[in-house]
Design a protein around this motif. Structure first.
Motif, mmCIF file in Angstrom:
data_model
loop_
_atom_site.group_PDB
_atom_site.id
_atom_site.type_symbol
_atom_site.label_atom_id
_atom_site.label_comp_id
_atom_site.label_asym_id
_atom_site.label_seq_id
_atom_site.Cartn_x
_atom_site.Cartn_y
_atom_site.Cartn_z
ATOM 1 N N THR A 145 -8.608 1.921 -5.941
ATOM 2 C CA THR A 145 -8.667 0.645 -6.666
ATOM 3 C C THR A 145 -10.020 -0.069 -6.582
ATOM 4 O O THR A 145 -10.159 -1.167 -7.096
ATOM 5 C CB THR A 145 -7.572 -0.331 -6.175
ATOM 6 N N CYS A 205 -3.036 4.222 4.718
ATOM 7 C CA CYS A 205 -2.528 3.717 3.435
ATOM 8 C C CYS A 205 -3.527 2.743 2.800
ATOM 9 O O CYS A 205 -3.747 2.755 1.591
ATOM 10 C CB CYS A 205 -1.166 3.054 3.617
ATOM 11 N N GLN A 206 -4.139 1.914 3.637
ATOM 12 C CA GLN A 206 -5.141 0.969 3.128
ATOM 13 C C GLN A 206 -6.346 1.727 2.551
ATOM 14 O O GLN A 206 -6.874 1.366 1.499
ATOM 15 C CB GLN A 206 -5.580 0.028 4.273
ATOM 16 N N LEU A 221 -5.479 3.020 -0.840
ATOM 17 C CA LEU A 221 -5.522 1.924 -1.819
ATOM 18 C C LEU A 221 -6.969 1.651 -2.236
ATOM 19 O O LEU A 221 -7.279 1.540 -3.423
ATOM 20 C CB LEU A 221 -4.905 0.647 -1.237
ATOM 21 N N ASN A 266 0.832 -1.212 0.000
ATOM 22 C CA ASN A 266 0.000 0.000 0.000
ATOM 23 C C ASN A 266 0.869 1.267 0.000
ATOM 24 O O ASN A 266 0.550 2.250 -0.676
ATOM 25 C CB ASN A 266 -0.922 0.027 1.221
ATOM 26 N N LEU A 309 2.000 1.919 -3.397
ATOM 27 C CA LEU A 309 0.941 2.492 -4.227
ATOM 28 C C LEU A 309 0.856 4.002 -4.000
ATOM 29 O O LEU A 309 0.805 4.793 -4.945
ATOM 30 C CB LEU A 309 -0.405 1.822 -3.914
#
Ligand code: ATP
Ligand code: MG
Ligand code: MG
Ligand code: MG
Length: 439
Positions: free
Chosen positions: A253, A245-246, A249, A175, A178
């Motif tokens: 996405t 961070c998750q 993502l 993550n 990304l």
């Protein structure tokens, strides 16, 4: 920099071998010179931009705590035999033999080499997490090198590798990558959309490619048009914050965005029809979580809290640094030449002297040059004794965001002309005002 002293071998004619605009402009602007198929020399202008891209990559990686290092380009085949990839890799690998008859290769990627470094020095979970990266030349003997630096055989890649104790930690590293990639591309003035890609023989959902939409792209992509509205922007990111961070993502996405390798018509059809898009894209990066594939085969293990030997969880993450030059040009140009985004422009502005040798014009240009340099900018001063038309054409071709045009007629009224490369709009103003506008 003074153009009279710079090495800028501009071509007037369109080179016949260049099939796409970025290749054409890179050759015409004297940025690269082909040495052999898919192998290029980087001339001063091209090299300057390549270095700018590298700097952005370095800065964004290091903000996330990833450590720069450098591995050799020539590797021993034995390491690749351990992972089983020496035979699997096929004809894209450039194989060499040294004078002692040892099998060597020019690295197409570096998982084996970094895993070897890791296993030699790290034994305990206490030394994790660890993420290291390099920006180094790669060689892949592509079947069809083409489009200039877009599909070279020798090309510059940022490749990063994470080592973590658990899958959860390794997915956090995924993550983080990304997020750093999104920031990197945005700073380069690009929109690169993360798309679900093919895990290949390793399988799994944990790989995304980053694609810049462009008609000349080699990948076929399918997406929900809403993905093009999401931007990271200047928001603060705490790279140690797993939840944040998750969330990023997921934000980037969750909507449908896939390359043809993973495209699924049935799922795509659930996207409202007016938002369904199919297009072409340029792959400018890819992130990958592959678990313990290399750590098991190569014995990269650490002791965990219970004194058990466990293989580490790994991922690898690549950015095509030299390909990005082409991608930026594909995304930002017009029929006169390149239009560099501010973040990557080789020089901040051009100064065009309409009458080189005229005392007043020369002095005004020198003053502008000195003042801009003092302000920390890098101007490119066209101080050659050339026609104005030729000077303008060169400036338009190399695509600096601003041009300041200085001539005796304007100076009589105390003004110079400032032109935006992007909009083509010109404005007359005093030299002081011109400096303030550009700073
Ligand atoms: P492609 O699908 O274009 O062949 P890849 O998937 O084989 O690329 P990766 O192994 O994912 O490439 O490498 C990371 C990045 O390196 C790619 O996302 C791409 O931007 C860049 N890259 C790969 N091959 C080349 C090449 N031949 N020339 C220039 N850049 C390349
Ligand atoms: Mg490839
Ligand atoms: Mg690919
Ligand atoms: Mg890839």
């Amino acid at each position: 920099m003074r153009l009279s002293r710079y090495f800028l071998p501009v071509l007037k004619e369109n080179p016949a071998e260049a099939a796409i605009v970025s290749h054409r402009y890179m050759l015409r602007a004297g940025m690269i010179k082909q040495a052999s198929a898919g192998i290029y020399s980087w001339l001063p202008l091209g090299f300057k931009i390549l270095r700018k891209l590298e700097n952005i990559v370095h800065e964004e990686q290091q903000k996330a705590g990833h450590m720069p290092m450098l591995m050799p380009t020539v590797q021993s085949a034995d390491l690749w035999r351990e992972s089983g990839r020496y035979d699997d890799y096929g004809d894209e690998m450039l194989r060499l033999t040294d004078r002692h008859g040892r099998d060597m290769l020019y690295g197409p990627t570096n998982e084996e080499q970094i895993t070897d470094t890791f296993r030699s020095h790290v034994n305990s979970y206490k030394d994790l997490p660890l993420t290291m990266y390099q920006i180094q030349w790669k060689f892949r003997d592509e079947r069809r090198p083409r489009f200039g630096v877009m599909r070279g055989r020798e090309f510059l890649m940022k490749d990063g590798y994470n080592f973590d104790l658990t899958k959860e930690d390794a997915l956090h590293a995924y993550n983080r990558h990304l997020v750093t990639y999104l920031r990197t591309y945005e700073r380069m003035g690009l929109q690169a959309i993360p798309m679900r890609a093919d895990g290949g023989p390793i399988g799994g959902d944990y790989t995304h490619e980053f694609l810049v939409l462009a008609e000349t792209g080699e990948s076929e992509v399918f997406y929900d048009s809403e993905v093009t509205d999401i931007k990271l922007g200047q928001r603060d990111v705490d790279f140690d914050d797993k939840a944040q961070c998750q969330a990023i993502l997921e934000e980037f996405t969750t909507r449908y965005a896939r390359t043809d390798e993973t495209h699924d018509e049935a799922i795509f059809n659930e996207v409202p029809e007016e938002r369904r898009r199919s297009a072409r894209g340029i792959e400018v990066g890819q992130i990958f979580y592959f678990g313990t594939k290399y750590s098991e085969s190569m014995g990269a293990k650490v002791v965990d809290e219970n004194q058990n030997q466990v293989p580490v969880h790994m991922g690898s993450h690549g950015i095509g640094v030299s390909r990005l030059l082409g991608a930026i040009i594909e995304a930002s140009h017009d029929d006169k030449g390149i239009i560099w985004p501010e973040g990557v422009t080789p020089f901040h502005c051009g100064i065009v002297n309409l009458k080189q040798g005229d005392d007043e014009a020369d002095a005004a240009c020198e003053d502008l040059y000195a003042a801009l340099t003092k302000a920390g900018l890098e101007p490119l001063y066209d101080d050659r004794k050339e026609r104005a038309g030729g000077k303008f054409a060169t400036m338009d071709l190399i695509g600096l965001p601003w041009r300041i045009t200085v001539g005796p007629r304007g100076l009589k009224n105390g003004v110079v002309e400032v032109t935006s490369r992007k909009t083509g709009e010109s404005e007359e103003m005093t030299p002081e005002a011109a400096i303030n506008k550009i700073i």
